[in-house]
Each structure stands twice: as structure tokens, then as C-alpha cells.
Design a protein around this motif. Structure first.
Motif, PDB file in Angstrom:
ATOM      1  N   SER A 188     -26.015  23.905  59.045  1.00 31.12           N
ATOM      2  CA  SER A 188     -26.195  22.474  59.246  1.00 31.12           C
ATOM      3  C   SER A 188     -27.665  22.104  59.065  1.00 31.12           C
ATOM      4  O   SER A 188     -28.558  22.927  59.236  1.00 31.12           O
ATOM      5  CB  SER A 188     -25.706  22.054  60.634  1.00 31.12           C
ATOM      6  OG  SER A 188     -26.458  22.697  61.626  1.00 31.12           O
ATOM      7  N   GLN A 233     -27.484  10.701  68.374  1.00 27.47           N
ATOM      8  CA  GLN A 233     -26.742  11.921  68.045  1.00 27.47           C
ATOM      9  C   GLN A 233     -27.464  13.113  68.667  1.00 27.47           C
ATOM     10  O   GLN A 233     -28.236  13.806  67.988  1.00 27.47           O
ATOM     11  CB  GLN A 233     -26.638  12.049  66.529  1.00 27.47           C
ATOM     12  CG  GLN A 233     -25.694  13.093  66.033  1.00 27.47           C
ATOM     13  CD  GLN A 233     -24.277  12.884  66.508  1.00 27.47           C
ATOM     14  OE1 GLN A 233     -23.850  13.567  67.422  1.00 27.47           O
ATOM     15  NE2 GLN A 233     -23.569  11.943  65.922  1.00 27.47           N
ATOM     16  N   ILE A 281     -28.154  16.696  67.009  1.00 25.12           N
ATOM     17  CA  ILE A 281     -29.043  16.925  65.870  1.00 25.12           C
ATOM     18  C   ILE A 281     -30.285  17.678  66.343  1.00 25.12           C
ATOM     19  O   ILE A 281     -30.905  17.314  67.332  1.00 25.12           O
ATOM     20  CB  ILE A 281     -29.455  15.598  65.198  1.00 25.12           C
ATOM     21  CG1 ILE A 281     -28.250  14.953  64.515  1.00 25.12           C
ATOM     22  CG2 ILE A 281     -30.579  15.823  64.187  1.00 25.12           C
ATOM     23  CD1 ILE A 281     -28.550  13.628  63.848  1.00 25.12           C
ATOM     24  N   ILE A 332     -29.137  10.375  60.051  1.00 22.73           N
ATOM     25  CA  ILE A 332     -27.883  10.814  60.676  1.00 22.73           C
ATOM     26  C   ILE A 332     -26.821  11.056  59.599  1.00 22.73           C
ATOM     27  O   ILE A 332     -26.074  12.039  59.664  1.00 22.73           O
ATOM     28  CB  ILE A 332     -27.401   9.800  61.735  1.00 22.73           C
ATOM     29  CG1 ILE A 332     -28.347   9.833  62.943  1.00 22.73           C
ATOM     30  CG2 ILE A 332     -25.972  10.088  62.165  1.00 22.73           C
ATOM     31  CD1 ILE A 332     -28.092   8.743  63.975  1.00 22.73           C
ATOM     32  N   TRP A 361     -27.553  14.338  57.900  1.00 24.94           N
ATOM     33  CA  TRP A 361     -27.156  15.426  58.798  1.00 24.94           C
ATOM     34  C   TRP A 361     -25.633  15.611  58.812  1.00 24.94           C
ATOM     35  O   TRP A 361     -25.146  16.738  58.827  1.00 24.94           O
ATOM     36  CB  TRP A 361     -27.668  15.131  60.212  1.00 24.94           C
ATOM     37  CG  TRP A 361     -27.162  16.052  61.255  1.00 24.94           C
ATOM     38  CD1 TRP A 361     -27.604  17.311  61.532  1.00 24.94           C
ATOM     39  CD2 TRP A 361     -26.097  15.809  62.170  1.00 24.94           C
ATOM     40  NE1 TRP A 361     -26.886  17.858  62.563  1.00 24.94           N
ATOM     41  CE2 TRP A 361     -25.953  16.941  62.969  1.00 24.94           C
ATOM     42  CE3 TRP A 361     -25.249  14.714  62.382  1.00 24.94           C
ATOM     43  CZ2 TRP A 361     -24.992  17.039  63.967  1.00 24.94           C
ATOM     44  CZ3 TRP A 361     -24.296  14.800  63.382  1.00 24.94           C
ATOM     45  CH2 TRP A 361     -24.178  15.954  64.156  1.00 24.94           C
ATOM     46  N   SER A 362     -24.885  14.514  58.776  1.00 29.52           N
ATOM     47  CA  SER A 362     -23.436  14.616  58.942  1.00 29.52           C
ATOM     48  C   SER A 362     -22.672  14.969  57.662  1.00 29.52           C
ATOM     49  O   SER A 362     -21.591  15.542  57.751  1.00 29.52           O
ATOM     50  CB  SER A 362     -22.871  13.325  59.549  1.00 29.52           C
ATOM     51  OG  SER A 362     -23.064  12.237  58.679  1.00 29.52           O
TER      52      SER A 362
END
Length: 117
Positions: free
Chosen positions: A3, A24, A27, A97, A100-101
Motif C-alpha cells: 500500500s 483516514q 494512512i 486519499i 492511497w485508496s
């Protein structure tokens, strides 16, 4: 597939890091202070973020692209994201975000991009 993890450069607006962690909490976004980046040269910052497998997030659009290119001559990078100071903080937070996702760390190797994307 690993990730995405982020590393804030010393010049990055801390509100971005705080906003992302609030939205989030899972993270991994290390601050410049946590990493000991104060006073380091760009090449050292790139080396440290790469060693820790973190994408460097910076406002430095003046020197970082050139230093990134020089760094790639002899090393591999975990990636760099250059954030415009003119972009609203909400947009920056949303885009980080999103990165990251929906992406993996491997997709950012040796890649530099600007936010907004």
C-alpha cells in the motif's frame, strides 16, 4: 502489492497531513519532523523516503523535479508528488486519499506527478 505510504517534505503544509490523518487514520503519512528531514538536501530527502518506501509529498516545484531526475540516474525512487500551494487544501487531501485508496506503491516507483492530477 504494497500500500502507498507518504512522507511529508519539510516545506509541506502540515494542515495537509493533519487533514488526511483525520479523514483516514489508517494512512501512513510521516511528518518531516518524525523523519528528521529539517536541513537535509533534496537528494538526502529522496534517499530517506525511498529507503522507507514512502512517496515524497512536497511543495518544492522549483528544485525537486531536477533533483529527482538526478537521483534516478543512480537510484530507484518511491515516487514524488508535487502539491501546488494554490490548490485548495480540501482538493489536495481528497487527491492524496484517492491515490492511497486506488493505487499501489509499485505504481509510483520512479514516478513524479503534480497535484492536482
Amino acid at each position: 502489492m504494497a500500500s502507498v505510504q507518504f512522507q511529508a517534505d519539510a516545506d509541506l503544509n502540515q494542515t495537509i497531513v493533519t487533514g488526511i490523518i483525520r479523514r483516514q487514520p489508517s494512512i501512513s503519512f510521516q511528518t518531516a519532523t518524525e523523519a528528521g528531514l529539517e536541513g537535509l538536501q533534496d537528494a538526502e530527502v529522496l534517499a530517506l523516503s525511498t529507503k522507507q518506501q514512502r512517496i515524497l509529498v512536497t511543495h518544492d516545484r522549483r528544485t525537486m523535479p531536477t533533483e529527482f531526475a538526478k537521483f534516478l540516474v543512480n537510484s530507484q525512487s518511491s515516487g514524488v508528488l508535487i502539491v501546488s500551494r494554490k490548490t485548495a487544501l480540501e482538493i489536495v487531501i481528497e487527491e492524496l486519499i484517492l491515490i492511497w485508496s486506488v493505487t499501489t506503491a509499485e505504481e509510483w516507483i520512479n514516478r513524479i506527478a503534480k497535484i492536482p492530477l
